[in-house]
Motif scaffolding. Sequence first.
Motif, mmCIF file in Angstrom:
data_model
loop_
_atom_site.group_PDB
_atom_site.id
_atom_site.type_symbol
_atom_site.label_atom_id
_atom_site.label_comp_id
_atom_site.label_asym_id
_atom_site.label_seq_id
_atom_site.Cartn_x
_atom_site.Cartn_y
_atom_site.Cartn_z
ATOM 1 N N HIS A 1 0.829 -1.207 0.000
ATOM 2 C CA HIS A 1 0.000 0.000 0.000
ATOM 3 C C HIS A 1 0.860 1.251 0.000
ATOM 4 O O HIS A 1 1.928 1.279 0.625
ATOM 5 C CB HIS A 1 -0.922 0.015 1.228
ATOM 6 N N TRP A 2 0.371 2.258 -0.673
ATOM 7 C CA TRP A 2 1.048 3.561 -0.706
ATOM 8 C C TRP A 2 0.466 4.430 0.411
ATOM 9 O O TRP A 2 -0.724 4.716 0.432
ATOM 10 C CB TRP A 2 0.835 4.245 -2.058
ATOM 11 N N ILE A 3 1.323 4.801 1.356
ATOM 12 C CA ILE A 3 0.884 5.591 2.503
ATOM 13 C C ILE A 3 1.669 6.899 2.520
ATOM 14 O O ILE A 3 2.910 6.879 2.595
ATOM 15 C CB ILE A 3 1.167 4.828 3.830
ATOM 16 N N ALA A 4 0.938 7.998 2.451
ATOM 17 C CA ALA A 4 1.622 9.298 2.489
ATOM 18 C C ALA A 4 2.210 9.507 3.878
ATOM 19 O O ALA A 4 1.704 8.974 4.873
ATOM 20 C CB ALA A 4 0.640 10.420 2.164
ATOM 21 N N ARG A 5 3.280 10.278 3.936
ATOM 22 C CA ARG A 5 3.942 10.476 5.223
ATOM 23 C C ARG A 5 3.004 11.146 6.240
ATOM 24 O O ARG A 5 3.106 10.939 7.444
ATOM 25 C CB ARG A 5 5.173 11.354 5.010
ATOM 26 N N SER A 6 2.074 11.935 5.694
ATOM 27 C CA SER A 6 1.179 12.684 6.571
ATOM 28 C C SER A 6 -0.069 11.880 6.954
ATOM 29 O O SER A 6 -0.962 12.422 7.603
ATOM 30 C CB SER A 6 0.748 13.972 5.860
ATOM 31 N N ALA A 7 -0.128 10.605 6.554
ATOM 32 C CA ALA A 7 -1.345 9.827 6.801
ATOM 33 C C ALA A 7 -1.641 9.756 8.297
ATOM 34 O O ALA A 7 -0.736 9.524 9.107
ATOM 35 C CB ALA A 7 -1.196 8.424 6.231
ATOM 36 N N PRO A 8 -2.908 9.937 8.678
ATOM 37 C CA PRO A 8 -3.275 9.838 10.088
ATOM 38 C C PRO A 8 -2.983 8.438 10.623
ATOM 39 O O PRO A 8 -3.279 7.448 9.942
ATOM 40 C CB PRO A 8 -4.791 10.107 10.094
#
Lengths: 389, 370
Positions: free
Chosen positions: B173-180
Amino acid sequence: MNYGVPQEQDWDTLSDAAFRAVVRAEVEAHHPAELRYPPRRLRWAENKSWYLRMAAKGWIAPGWPREYGGMGLSASKLLIFLEEMERWGIARFQDHGILMVGPILMRFGTEAQRRRYLPPILACEEIWCQGYSEPNAGSDLANLRTEAKLDGDAFIINGQKTWTTLAHDSTHMIVLARTDKEAKKQSGISFLMLDLKTPGVTVRPIRDLAGHDEFCEVFFDNVRTPATNLVGKLNQGWTVAKSQLGFERIHIGSPKLPEYGLQVLLSVARARGVEHDALFRDRLAQLQLDVAHLGDIYAHFAAIVGRGEALGPEVSLLKIWATETFQRIADLIIETAGEFGGLTGKVQMADGRIEVLAPFYKARPTSIYGGSNEIQRNILARQVLNLPG
Amino acid sequence: MSDDTLRMLRDSAADFATLDGARVRRLRGTDPGFERDRWREMGDMGWLGVLIPEAHGGLGLDLGAAVTIAEQLGRALYPEPYSASAVLATLALLHGDNAALKQTLLPRLASGEIVAGLAWQGERGGLDPDQCSVKLRESNGAQQLEGSSRFVSPAAADGYIVAARAAQGLELHWIARSAPGLACEPEARADGSASALLRFEAVGVSADTRVASPAAASAALRLALDHATLSTSAELFGLMDCTLEMTLDYLRTRVQFGKPIGSFQALQHRAVDMYMQKEMTRATLGAAVSSVLDPACTGEQRAVAASSAKARASQAALAICKEALQMHGAIGYTDEYDLGLYFNRALVLSASLGNASAHRSRYASLAALP
């Protein structure tokens, strides 16, 4: 003139795969099974049946050009030929005539010398040994003292050679001898050919610490060899001898011996029940990688030879890596063997018979002969790394 | 790919990437630990897109190009995360099965607009991608990531491709660094860069974030890891070649007892042993890359090749750096002298993606015994 048996065909017209198949079929059909993977250097009486067959077939000199009675193989086909011999565990014979004397005469010899000496080399009627090392000229070969003085139509040789491999199986010797005592070390040496039946020659086998007598000392007491047996110019023998050293280094650098060592190591480990031991597995993996990577660098140098280019001084690293890898494997064999590491000959271990010490005895001198590994490191340091003298 | 293309890449990388010790020192311990401007320049040069198809804004080249660039960056000790982002994360995305994500992310990776990391190792490290400790859970119909991943490089990526165990198998999965729910704890590495310990607490994922489904994830991950392992080995090769050259220069010029110390045989022979380690790495890396480029190469053969090269490169780099330090004497132990930069980078790259011992062990379990 016909130097040897004519070839059945022009091998270069075959594809590499087809040529490999021809060679493989020949060795698998005719090479005596009992001579495969011998644990020590075979004597001529033991392996001559095979090599006389190869001579009769015209296959004794795969690397020689066809005009001189060889198979005329291209460099890449020559490597295939040698690979197939190694794959089947076929041991070399006393082949200095093929590997050294022939190529040297083709390059430096006279027409008369080639006509006289090449045919009996091809027929395996005359077997050559290499008279280079002396008691005080090992690594410092240029320090050799065996002397040859021109006296009318002959050189008179006095002195002693040593560590001469299989001199007692040989009929002839190439001799490096000092012909000018005043000149600087390398420049006063000449390259001579000598019939070992000449009066004044004494050959004495030396028993080695493995219990074999593969090498000899050879004494010369006023031995006359015809002046026509000088190869190249007078006092230019060093140049003649040096011309064949690169090939020797790639030959010693073949992965064959270390691969054989790994097989013995695995047999010993299985017999001792340690083949799944974690510590053993890690050390084995290290050695397997060392051998696999030897294969990679051997392929690199073989490709240079395959393109017909000259090998540079870098090839010394191949000799060092191959021989020291083999020694590390041999060391682990006796360590793994435990008490069995003290037993000589074929040893009953579990349900098989293993010659436990053979790789060890075979491995030790590899870092001494062919130019000791210390000399190879000197060559690399000076000629490749350009470190100061 | 032609030899000319490779040569051009090598020359341009070599011209562009020369050692700037002051820059390397300045960036140590900073966040993100590399320069965004330099990263975009690398994108402009095409280096970040060598493995990305032209349709997605890359050059569409192969591993041969990637290792060529990596070797030059290794020489220059670039702190920019080339192998981690442009090889490892990029290939995992490329060989996944989410066309929309490829469409959005690959051009941005190729241009240098973003930096990506791959989170695949559990907290204890190790080489088996199936041992990842992030799990995908269903909660009230929503999918969430739980767990942690360590040794993620670079720590300060814009986003991470995260390997997670789902009911049907591995997913990426692609998870942005800012993901909660995502916490990023940087850990300082020996060379002044950072890797991250990522913690996932109810991090929401969906089909849109799924880079690879169970059908594609494991193969994509393994392919990406083997390629990045070879690219890291190439960085190590570049680094050890420079370290040896630097040491030979020192041996030729440093005078003690009235002579250059390189004239002493004891040191000459040890220098030759360093040279042999380096040349063995070159031969082995070349053979491994050729075997991976062979269209008939299986996944297992690729893994054998990668382990073979990384085991040698890691071992050789450390051996060469330790000998280089000894031969330099005290000056080599100072931070002011560039040798330390090579030394510390060797420690990081040797340990990253599996050290020599881990790869020996994987090699032994995969390669047929003779």
